[in-house]
Design a protein around this motif. Structure first.
Motif, PDB file in Angstrom:
ATOM      1  N   VAL A   6      57.819  66.144  68.431  1.00 10.32           N
ATOM      2  CA  VAL A   6      57.901  67.107  67.317  1.00 10.32           C
ATOM      3  C   VAL A   6      56.652  67.065  66.453  1.00 10.32           C
ATOM      4  N   SER A   7      56.475  68.133  65.683  1.00 11.99           N
ATOM      5  CA  SER A   7      55.506  68.128  64.585  1.00 11.99           C
ATOM      6  C   SER A   7      56.297  68.532  63.344  1.00 11.99           C
ATOM      7  N   ALA A   8      56.591  67.543  62.493  1.00 11.90           N
ATOM      8  CA  ALA A   8      57.376  67.835  61.281  1.00 11.90           C
ATOM      9  C   ALA A   8      56.595  68.758  60.349  1.00 11.90           C
TER      10      ALA A   8
ATOM     11  N   LEU B 117      64.844  57.514  65.526  1.00 14.70           N
ATOM     12  CA  LEU B 117      63.749  56.536  65.459  1.00 14.70           C
ATOM     13  C   LEU B 117      62.440  57.316  65.571  1.00 14.70           C
ATOM     14  N   LEU B 118      61.730  57.432  64.444  1.00 14.60           N
ATOM     15  CA  LEU B 118      60.545  58.295  64.382  1.00 14.60           C
ATOM     16  C   LEU B 118      59.273  57.458  64.531  1.00 14.60           C
TER      17      LEU B 118
ATOM     18  N   PRO C 220      65.067  58.618  70.114  1.00 14.82           N
ATOM     19  CA  PRO C 220      63.631  58.406  69.897  1.00 14.82           C
ATOM     20  C   PRO C 220      62.877  59.737  69.741  1.00 14.82           C
ATOM     21  N   VAL C 221      62.058  59.828  68.695  1.00 14.34           N
ATOM     22  CA  VAL C 221      61.301  61.060  68.429  1.00 14.34           C
ATOM     23  C   VAL C 221      59.851  60.689  68.122  1.00 14.34           C
TER      24      VAL C 221
ATOM     25  N   CYS D  99      70.762  58.991  60.098  1.00 13.61           N
ATOM     26  CA  CYS D  99      69.636  58.684  59.203  1.00 13.61           C
ATOM     27  C   CYS D  99      68.335  58.729  60.004  1.00 13.61           C
ATOM     28  N   ILE D 100      67.225  58.728  59.279  1.00 14.43           N
ATOM     29  CA  ILE D 100      65.902  58.697  59.923  1.00 14.43           C
ATOM     30  C   ILE D 100      65.284  57.342  59.590  1.00 14.43           C
ATOM     31  N   ILE D 101      64.891  56.594  60.628  1.00 11.52           N
ATOM     32  CA  ILE D 101      64.255  55.296  60.387  1.00 11.52           C
ATOM     33  C   ILE D 101      62.862  55.294  61.016  1.00 11.52           C
ATOM     34  N   ALA D 102      61.923  54.648  60.356  1.00  9.38           N
ATOM     35  CA  ALA D 102      60.548  54.620  60.867  1.00  9.38           C
ATOM     36  C   ALA D 102      59.718  53.642  60.061  1.00  9.38           C
ATOM     37  N   HIS D 103      58.516  53.379  60.535  1.00  8.41           N
ATOM     38  CA  HIS D 103      57.528  52.607  59.776  1.00  8.41           C
ATOM     39  C   HIS D 103      57.047  53.487  58.619  1.00  8.41           C
ATOM     40  N   ILE D 104      56.473  52.872  57.599  1.00  6.29           N
ATOM     41  CA  ILE D 104      55.993  53.618  56.435  1.00  6.29           C
ATOM     42  C   ILE D 104      54.958  54.671  56.864  1.00  6.29           C
ATOM     43  N   ASP D 105      55.079  55.863  56.309  1.00 10.17           N
ATOM     44  CA  ASP D 105      54.106  56.941  56.508  1.00 10.17           C
ATOM     45  C   ASP D 105      54.112  57.555  57.912  1.00 10.17           C
ATOM     46  N   HIS D 106      55.242  57.493  58.619  1.00  9.02           N
ATOM     47  CA  HIS D 106      55.307  58.129  59.940  1.00  9.02           C
ATOM     48  C   HIS D 106      55.945  59.518  59.886  1.00  9.02           C
ATOM     49  N   GLY D 107      56.295  59.985  58.658  1.00  6.04           N
ATOM     50  CA  GLY D 107      56.723  61.381  58.518  1.00  6.04           C
ATOM     51  C   GLY D 107      58.216  61.595  58.331  1.00  6.04           C
TER      52      GLY D 107
END
Length: 598
Positions: free
Chosen positions: A164-166, A103-104, A131-132, A11-19
Motif C-alpha cells: 500500500v501507499s497510505a 503489521l505495517l 502483514p502490510v 489495531c495498527i502496529i508498527a515501528h515509529i514513523d512507518h505510517g
C-alpha cells in the motif's frame, strides 16, 4: 442481522514513523468520515498538539468506521497505537480490545526493532495478523527486500503481504477488505452477564473521567449501574457513545463493541486501567487479569518554578496519570526547589512528553532534576532499599552491596553499521550476546547492558552512527552488582542537591568534568564570579569558574588623581563580595535538560 457478525475490532502496529497514523487517515477517508480536502489536515487521529508537532503517536485512539462490502454494512473499530519503545504499554493495552492487527512495515526502512517487538505482542495475544508493506510510492522503496524480511523473520507467505501507499491511497481498499474477510468477528454472548474491559480513559473538566471500553459479553445501557471489579466501586452510567472520530451518543453498546461511557467519576485515581466492568446485580464469573504492571525505568523530580503553583501541579499530575498509568509519582521535597514530585517514567521520550503535556495542557512552569534509574541497595544490617534519587543513597560506610537494573537491548541495523554499534555498546558497558541475520543486508544484534547507559542518549547515538537506519528495542531482565557513587555539584562551595547524580565509579571523573563544563557554557555570567565544582564526599574531582560581568565604574572619571579611581574599584569589589554571599545563582531551566542529555 446480528450486529456482532458484522463487527471487526483491529489495531495498527508498527515501528515509529512507518505510517500508522496516515493509514488510519486513509481508512477514515474511505469510510466517508472525513474529507481531506475540506479539513486540510493530516494525521487526524493524532489530535494532541504535541503529537502533531513531533510527528509521533503518544496515546492510543479508538474510532468507529462503517464500510460496505458485498452488499452488507460492516462496523470496523480501529485502534491506532504508538510505535516508540517508551509507549509499548499503550500498544499492549490496545491489543486486549482487538481480534486482529495490521503489521505495517515501511518499504524503504524494512523490518525494525519495534516491528519485531510489536509482532510478538500481537502473536501472544492470539490476534489475526495481516502483514502490510507501506510507502511503496517512495523512490527509495525496496519492496522485494522488505517482503523477503517479513517472510524470513515472521514466516509469512509472499501472497499474504499487501502493498500500500497510505499517502496516495493505493492498496488501502484491499486492506479494508482483508480485515472484513480475515479478522474474526467477536466471540460474544449477548445474554451472558455484562463483561467489559477498560482499556483507556481521559479526564474532562466538565464530565469527569471518560472511560474507553470494549464490551465482551452482555449489553451496557445509559442509566445502568456498573461495578468495577478491582476497585469494588459502583457507578451509574450518565452517557454511552462511540467515536466517529467525534464523540456521538448512543442508547447502548452491545457485545463486541468499542465505545466510551461517562459515570460522573470525579477523581482520576479512582480508576484502574485493565479493570473489569460488570453488573453489580449479576457480576461475571470471568474477570480479566488486568494489565501487567510495567515498572518505571527512569526517575526524576518535577518541581514548579513558583512554589505557590504546587497545588496546580498536584492536580495536573493526578489528571495526567489517569490517561497514562505507566507514569508514577510520589511527593518530594528538595531544599533548593521546595515541594514537588518524584516521578517515574518508561524512558526519556516518555519523560519529555509528560513534561511538555504538563506545561502546555495545564499552563505550568516546571523545573526537572537530573534523571536516574532505580538502584537496589543492601545495607550492612540486611535492610534493602530502592534508591532512585541521589539524596536517598545511604552513607558509603553503611552499604554492603549496590545493584543496578540491566536490560537486553536488541539493535536492528544494516550490516555496515555493525562495527560502530559494537564499539558504542562496549563503551557503554555492553556485553555482546548474539547476532542474527535478517535477510541479506540487515542484522539483529543483542547486548546485555546497564539501563543507566541506555536511557540517556544511546538511541540518538545509534541513529547518528547508522545515518538513521538502525533501531532499538530493550526489555528489563533484572538487577546485577555494580559500583555506584554520588557526585555532588557545588555552586560557590554550596551543594545544590537538585544537580547531584549517581554515577558508575569508573566514569565519575569524566562525567563530573563534562557536567561542570556544560554548566560553564549554560549559566549566564552574573555580577560576581561563580565557581562550579563536582565533588565525591569531600574530594573535588572537577572545577570551572565563570568570571564576573564587569561594569566600568570609572567611565566618568576623566583624568585627575588615580586614588579617585582606586576608591571606586575598592567600593565595587566590596559590593561584589557582598552580592556573592547573598546572591542567588540564576540557573536556566534548559541547564537541567542539557546536563542530562550529555
Amino acid at each position: 442481522m446480528d450486529i456482532k457478525n458484522n463487527l471487526r475490532n483491529f489495531c495498527i502496529i508498527a515501528h515509529i514513523d512507518h505510517g500508522k497514523s496516515t493509514l488510519a487517515d486513509r481508512f477514515l477517508e474511505m469510510a466517508g468520515v472525513i474529507d481531506r480536502k475540506r479539513l486540510g489536515q493530516e494525521q487526524l487521529m493524532d489530535s494532541m498538539e504535541l503529537e502533531r508537532e513531533r510527528g509521533i503517536t503518544i496515546k492510543a485512539k479508538a474510532v468507529r468506521l462503517k464500510f460496505n462490502f458485498e452488499g452488507q454494512e460492516y462496523i470496523l473499530n480501529l485502534i491506532d497505537t504508538p510505535g516508540h519503545v517508551d509507549f509499548t504499554y499503550e500498544v499492549a493495552k490496545s491489543l486486549k480490545a482487538c481480534e486482529g492487527a495490521i503489521l505495517l512495515v515501511d518499504a524503504s526502512q524494512g523490518v525494525e526493532a519495534q516491528t519485531v517487538a510489536n509482532f510478538y505482542l500481537a502473536f501472544e495475544a492470539n490476534l489475526k495478523i495481516i502483514p502490510v508493506v507501506n510507502k511503496i510510492d517512495l523512490p527509495g522503496a525496496d519492496i522485494e527486500r522488505t517482503t523477503g524480511q517479513l517472510c524470513d523473520i515472521f514466516g509469512f507467505k509472499k501472497e499474504e503481504i499487501t502493498l500500500v501507499s497510505a499517502k496516495d491511497g493505493r492498496g488501502v481498499a484491499e486492506v479494508l477488505k482483508r480485515i472484513i474477510i480475515e479478522v474474526p468477528a467477536p466471540q460474544t454472548e449477548s445474554q451472558a452477564p455484562l463483561r467489559a474491559i477498560l482499556f483507556d480513559s481521559l479526564y474532562d473538566p466538565y464530565r469527569g473521567v471518560i472511560l474507553f471500553l470494549r464490551v465482551f459479553d452482555g449489553i451496557i445501557r445509559c442509566k445502568d449501574k456498573i461495578l468495577m471489579m478491582h476497585r469494588k466501586s459502583v457507578y451509574e452510567i450518565e452517557e454511552v457513545g462511540v467515536f466517529l472520530p467525534q464523540a456521538q451518543k448512543k442508547d447502548f453498546l452491545g457485545a463486541g463493541e468499542v465505545g466510551y461511557i461517562c459515570c460522573g467519576i470525579k477523581k482520576p485515581q479512582d480508576v484502574d486501567m485493565g479493570d473489569t466492568i460488570t453488573s453489580p446485580s449479576q457480576p461475571t464469573a470471568k474477570p480479566f487479569e488486568g494489565y501487567k504492571k510495567i515498572p518505571p525505568m527512569v526517575f526524576c523530580g518535577i518541581f514548579p518554578s513558583d512554589p505557590n503553583d504546587y497545588p496546580l501541579l498536584r492536580d495536573a499530575i493526578e489528571k495526567l496519570r489517569l490517561s497514562d498509568p505507566s507514569f508514577v509519582y510520589e511527593p518530594d521535597n528538595l531544599g533548593t526547589l521546595g515541594h514537588g514530585f518524584r516521578c517515574g517514567f518508561l524512558g526519556l521520550l516518555h519523560m519529555e512528553v509528560v513534561q511538555e503535556r504538563l506545561e502546555r495542557e495545564y499552563d505550568l512552569n516546571l523545573v526537572l532534576t537530573s534523571p536516574s534509574v532505580m538502584y537496589r541497595v543492601t545495607k550492612k544490617n540486611g535492610e534493602i532499599l530502592n534508591v532512585e534519587s541521589p539524596h536517598k543513597l545511604p552513607d558509603s560506610t553503611a552499604i554492603e552491596l549496590v545493584e543496578e537494573p540491566y536490560v537486553k537491548a536488541t539493535i536492528v541495523t544494516p550490516i555496515d553499521g555493525m562495527d560502530a554499534l559494537c564499539e558504542l555498546s562496549k563503551s557503554r558497558r555492553g556485553e555482546f550476546t548474539k547476532m542474527d541475520y535478517l535477510g541479506k543486508d540487515r542484522l539483529s544484534l543483542a547486548f546485555i547492558m546497564p539501563l543507566a547507559e541506555v536511557v540517556v542518549d544511546f538511541y540518538d547515538k545509534i541513529k547518528s552512527l547508522t545515518k538513521g537506519y538502525a533501531s532499538l528495542d530493550y526489555e528489563f531482565i533484572g538487577y546485577r552488582k555494580t559500583e555506584v557513587i554520588k557526585v555532588d555539584i557545588l555552586f560557590n562551595k554550596k551543594v545544590v542537591e537538585a544537580f547531584s547524580i549517581l554515577v558508575f565509579k569508573e566514569k565519575a571523573e569524566s562525567r563530573a568534568r563534562a557536567v561542570v563544563e556544560k554548566f560553564k557554557e549554560l549559566i549566564p555570567r552574573q555580577m560576581y564570579e561563580i565557581s562550579v565544582q563536582a565533588a565525591v564526599g569531600a574530594k573535588i574531582i572537577a572545577a570551572e569558574r565563570i568570571s564576573a560581568l564587569r561594569k566600568n565604574v570609572t567611565a566618568k572619571c576623566y583624568g585627575g588623581d588615580i586614588t579617585r579611581k582606586r576608591k571606586l574599584w575598592e567600593k565595587q569589589k566590596e559590593g561584589k563580595k557582598k552580592m556573592k554571599q547573598v546572591g542567588n545563582i540564576d540557573v536556566p531551566k534548559e541547564a537541567f535538560i542539557e546536563v542530562l542529555k550529555m
